[in-house]
Motif scaffolding. Structure first.
Motif, PDB file in Angstrom:
ATOM      1  N   VAL A   1       0.836  -1.205   0.000  1.00 43.41           N
ATOM      2  CA  VAL A   1       0.000   0.000   0.000  1.00 43.41           C
ATOM      3  C   VAL A   1       0.873   1.259   0.000  1.00 43.41           C
ATOM      4  N   ALA A   2       2.009   1.197   0.686  1.00 43.75           N
ATOM      5  CA  ALA A   2       2.929   2.347   0.661  1.00 43.75           C
ATOM      6  C   ALA A   2       3.392   2.593  -0.773  1.00 43.75           C
ATOM      7  N   ARG A   3       3.697   1.502  -1.476  1.00 44.45           N
ATOM      8  CA  ARG A   3       4.133   1.613  -2.876  1.00 44.45           C
ATOM      9  C   ARG A   3       3.014   2.208  -3.746  1.00 44.45           C
ATOM     10  N   ASP A   4       1.775   1.721  -3.549  1.00 46.96           N
ATOM     11  CA  ASP A   4       0.645   2.219  -4.348  1.00 46.96           C
ATOM     12  C   ASP A   4       0.322   3.675  -4.033  1.00 46.96           C
ATOM     13  N   SER A   5       0.475   4.071  -2.773  1.00 48.95           N
ATOM     14  CA  SER A   5       0.213   5.469  -2.395  1.00 48.95           C
ATOM     15  C   SER A   5       1.226   6.384  -3.056  1.00 48.95           C
ATOM     16  N   LEU A   6       2.463   5.934  -3.061  1.00 47.76           N
ATOM     17  CA  LEU A   6       3.521   6.732  -3.681  1.00 47.76           C
ATOM     18  C   LEU A   6       3.248   6.884  -5.181  1.00 47.76           C
ATOM     19  N   GLU A   7       2.789   5.798  -5.778  1.00 44.40           N
ATOM     20  CA  GLU A   7       2.474   5.841  -7.206  1.00 44.40           C
ATOM     21  C   GLU A   7       1.375   6.879  -7.490  1.00 44.40           C
ATOM     22  N   LEU A   8       0.356   6.888  -6.639  1.00 39.11           N
ATOM     23  CA  LEU A   8      -0.741   7.854  -6.823  1.00 39.11           C
ATOM     24  C   LEU A   8      -0.234   9.289  -6.626  1.00 39.11           C
ATOM     25  N   LYS A   9       0.598   9.450  -5.620  1.00 38.50           N
ATOM     26  CA  LYS A   9       1.158  10.766  -5.346  1.00 38.50           C
ATOM     27  C   LYS A   9       1.964  11.275  -6.551  1.00 38.50           C
ATOM     28  N   GLN A  10       2.757  10.381  -7.127  1.00 38.30           N
ATOM     29  CA  GLN A  10       3.563  10.773  -8.302  1.00 38.30           C
ATOM     30  C   GLN A  10       2.670  11.051  -9.506  1.00 38.30           C
ATOM     31  N   PHE A  11       1.601  10.269  -9.621  1.00 32.01           N
ATOM     32  CA  PHE A  11       0.642  10.508 -10.701  1.00 32.01           C
ATOM     33  C   PHE A  11       0.050  11.920 -10.569  1.00 32.01           C
ATOM     34  N   LEU A  12      -0.333  12.262  -9.348  1.00 33.25           N
ATOM     35  CA  LEU A  12      -0.949  13.576  -9.133  1.00 33.25           C
ATOM     36  C   LEU A  12       0.048  14.695  -9.410  1.00 33.25           C
ATOM     37  N   ARG A  13       1.283  14.479  -9.031  1.00 36.54           N
ATOM     38  CA  ARG A  13       2.294  15.500  -9.306  1.00 36.54           C
ATOM     39  C   ARG A  13       2.398  15.738 -10.818  1.00 36.54           C
ATOM     40  N   ARG A  14       2.583  14.643 -11.564  1.00 41.71           N
ATOM     41  CA  ARG A  14       2.751  14.747 -13.017  1.00 41.71           C
ATOM     42  C   ARG A  14       1.539  15.335 -13.726  1.00 41.71           C
ATOM     43  N   ASN A  15       0.375  14.831 -13.336  1.00 42.65           N
ATOM     44  CA  ASN A  15      -0.811  15.138 -14.144  1.00 42.65           C
ATOM     45  C   ASN A  15      -1.674  16.263 -13.599  1.00 42.65           C
ATOM     46  N   LEU A  16      -1.577  16.523 -12.299  1.00 46.22           N
ATOM     47  CA  LEU A  16      -2.429  17.572 -11.722  1.00 46.22           C
ATOM     48  C   LEU A  16      -1.606  18.788 -11.280  1.00 46.22           C
ATOM     49  N   TYR A  17      -0.669  18.578 -10.363  1.00 45.05           N
ATOM     50  CA  TYR A  17       0.057  19.735  -9.820  1.00 45.05           C
ATOM     51  C   TYR A  17       0.919  20.400 -10.886  1.00 45.05           C
ATOM     52  N   GLU A  18       1.312  19.602 -11.896  1.00 44.19           N
ATOM     53  CA  GLU A  18       2.130  20.199 -12.962  1.00 44.19           C
ATOM     54  C   GLU A  18       1.344  20.367 -14.261  1.00 44.19           C
ATOM     55  N   HIS A  19       0.036  20.295 -14.148  1.00 44.94           N
ATOM     56  CA  HIS A  19      -0.824  20.593 -15.303  1.00 44.94           C
ATOM     57  C   HIS A  19      -0.621  22.068 -15.663  1.00 44.94           C
ATOM     58  N   TYR A  20      -0.647  22.379 -16.947  1.00 45.29           N
ATOM     59  CA  TYR A  20      -0.288  23.750 -17.318  1.00 45.29           C
ATOM     60  C   TYR A  20      -1.222  24.797 -16.697  1.00 45.29           C
ATOM     61  N   ARG A  21      -2.485  24.405 -16.497  1.00 40.93           N
ATOM     62  CA  ARG A  21      -3.400  25.398 -15.915  1.00 40.93           C
ATOM     63  C   ARG A  21      -3.106  25.637 -14.435  1.00 40.93           C
ATOM     64  N   VAL A  22      -2.691  24.588 -13.758  1.00 40.72           N
ATOM     65  CA  VAL A  22      -2.317  24.744 -12.345  1.00 40.72           C
ATOM     66  C   VAL A  22      -0.991  25.513 -12.251  1.00 40.72           C
ATOM     67  N   LEU A  23      -0.059  25.182 -13.158  1.00 39.25           N
ATOM     68  CA  LEU A  23       1.248  25.870 -13.155  1.00 39.25           C
ATOM     69  C   LEU A  23       1.095  27.364 -13.411  1.00 39.25           C
ATOM     70  N   ARG A  24       0.202  27.723 -14.316  1.00 39.75           N
ATOM     71  CA  ARG A  24      -0.029  29.149 -14.584  1.00 39.75           C
ATOM     72  C   ARG A  24      -0.471  29.869 -13.317  1.00 39.75           C
ATOM     73  N   MET A  25      -1.407  29.216 -12.628  1.00 38.34           N
ATOM     74  CA  MET A  25      -1.915  29.805 -11.380  1.00 38.34           C
ATOM     75  C   MET A  25      -0.789  29.899 -10.348  1.00 38.34           C
ATOM     76  N   SER A  26       0.039  28.843 -10.274  1.00 42.78           N
ATOM     77  CA  SER A  26       1.132  28.828  -9.304  1.00 42.78           C
ATOM     78  C   SER A  26       2.144  29.925  -9.595  1.00 42.78           C
TER      79      SER A  26
END
Ligand code: MG
Length: 382
Positions: A287-312
């Motif tokens: 589960v630790a491995r799967d949580s990390l995978e989800l966290k990395q997914f969110l970083r790549r696809n959400l937190y670094e989405h161009y619309r979020v980056l513009r706001m940041s």
């Protein structure tokens, strides 16, 4: 009365408060901490601060306030099941984000860069500063004078350099010791809460899709179960059913794995928990491995989405320019901060920078935007 495990934090054995006070009459020490946090101004400001999305983007997105309440909910459920101190767990959970700047992580990074030559800015340390110094509620002491155990939980990370300056509360970062179980729990509940609500909020604003999320084991596994059980289910209800199952999966794993670890460890009190070589609360390896995978997914696809980056980027610019304008001439700060800057450290540049950082960190997203306009837009009222 809640039944408490011997290795949990016991209110009557608290290491106490920085300023001695009589015991509360009808509450435990940790209940009093929780109540003080809820009544603080910094807690109310959480309603208008965000992590990923900016506050005005929509009424359904998480704010730091609803995030903190979700953290407290998850942490309390687990605390009750494992016989940890539920009041302390709740106090730490509700206070854990009090020191955050406006505009989430981009705000914190921008303020940290501004403070580079003046000791830096770190949100965990700022949360402690809020409860130790910045809240002004009591005649007899600054801050809200919380117990050692709540403060220990609030200070999740800390550099060695800062730890030395903090004294007793920073000691564990120098000695490599663990915090109590309630602090460990609030920290893990924080990750469970934000990973799942960011999936939910990310889908809500269509920055990520269900198809993309199926790349992650945590989402795929629960989504598949939901499709098998309810083949007709779609849209919001399908997403909600999947996310609630993800949270449940993580919570159950954390309870079961931690219970086994606690038993194996043989710890008998909170000092042995603090002395233990590693944190006793942990997810299972899978589960630790799967949580990390989800966290990395969110970083790549959400937190670094161009619309979020513009706001940041925009947010970082707002913080940077305000900081610089106040440093250039502190007389444009609200009057109450002039006195504070001279009172704190004889008008040195670092002291002034710290006053400005406190002022900016305390701002909500919308206040920061308004203040920025007042400072830089000629037509705006000041
Ligand atoms: Mg948090």
């Amino acid at each position: 009365m809640q039944k408490l495990a011997p290795y949990s934090a016991h209110s009557e054995h608290s290491k106490g408060r920085q300023y001695a006070e009589g015991s509360p009459s009808y509450r435990s020490e940790f209940q009093r901490d929780r109540d003080r946090i809820i009544h603080s101004a910094a807690f109310r400001r959480l309603e208008y601060k965000t992590q990923v999305f900016v506050n005005h983007e929509g009424d359904l997105f998480r704010t730091r306030l609803t995030h903190s309440i979700e953290v407290a909910q998850i942490a309390r459920s687990i605390a009750r099941e494992l016989d940890f101190n539920e009041d302390l767990t709740e106090a730490i959970s509700l206070a854990h984000d009090l020191g955050h700047t406006p505009f989430g992580h981009s705000g914190q990074d921008a303020l940290n860069a501004c403070m580079k030559d003046y000791g830096g800015f770190e949100h965990n340390l700022q949360s402690l500063r809020v409860v130790d110094q910045l809240e002004q509620k009591y005649a007899e002491f600054p801050g809200i004078n919380l117990t050692y155990e709540t403060r220990e939980g609030i200070l999740k990370h800390c550099s060695k350099k800062n730890a030395i300056e903090l004294g007793e509360i920073g000691q564990r970062f120098i000695e490599g010791r663990q915090p109590g179980l309630e602090a460990q729990l609030a920290n893990l509940a924080d990750s469970i809460a934000y990973n799942n609500h960011d999936v939910d909020d990310g889908l809500r604003c269509s920055l990520i899709t269900v198809e993309q999320l199926r790349e992650t084991r945590l989402f795929a596994m629960q989504c598949e179960t939901v499709s098998k059980l309810y083949p007709q289910l779609e849209g919001r209800r399908m997403i909600n059913e999947t996310v609630r199952r993800m949270i449940n999966h993580l919570v159950v794993d954390l309870i079961e794995n931690s219970r086994a670890r606690l038993l194996d460890s043989g710890v008998r009190d909170i000092e042995q928990v603090r002395d233990y070589a590693e944190p006793l609360l942990m997810h299972s390896d899978d589960v630790a491995r799967d949580s990390l995978e989800l966290k990395q997914f969110l970083r790549r696809n959400l937190y670094e989405h161009y619309r979020v980056l513009r706001m940041s980027k925009k947010a970082a610019r707002v913080i940077r320019e305000m900081f610089q304008a106040f440093m250039d001439d502190y007389r444009i700060l609200p009057t109450q901060y002039h006195a504070l800057s001279s009172e704190m450290a004889g008008d040195s540049e670092s002291a002034l920078a710290r006053v400005i950082a406190d002022y900016i960190a305390g701002m909500t997203d919308r206040f920061a935007i308004t203040e920025y306009r007042r400072l830089f837009e000629p037509g705006e009222l000041t």
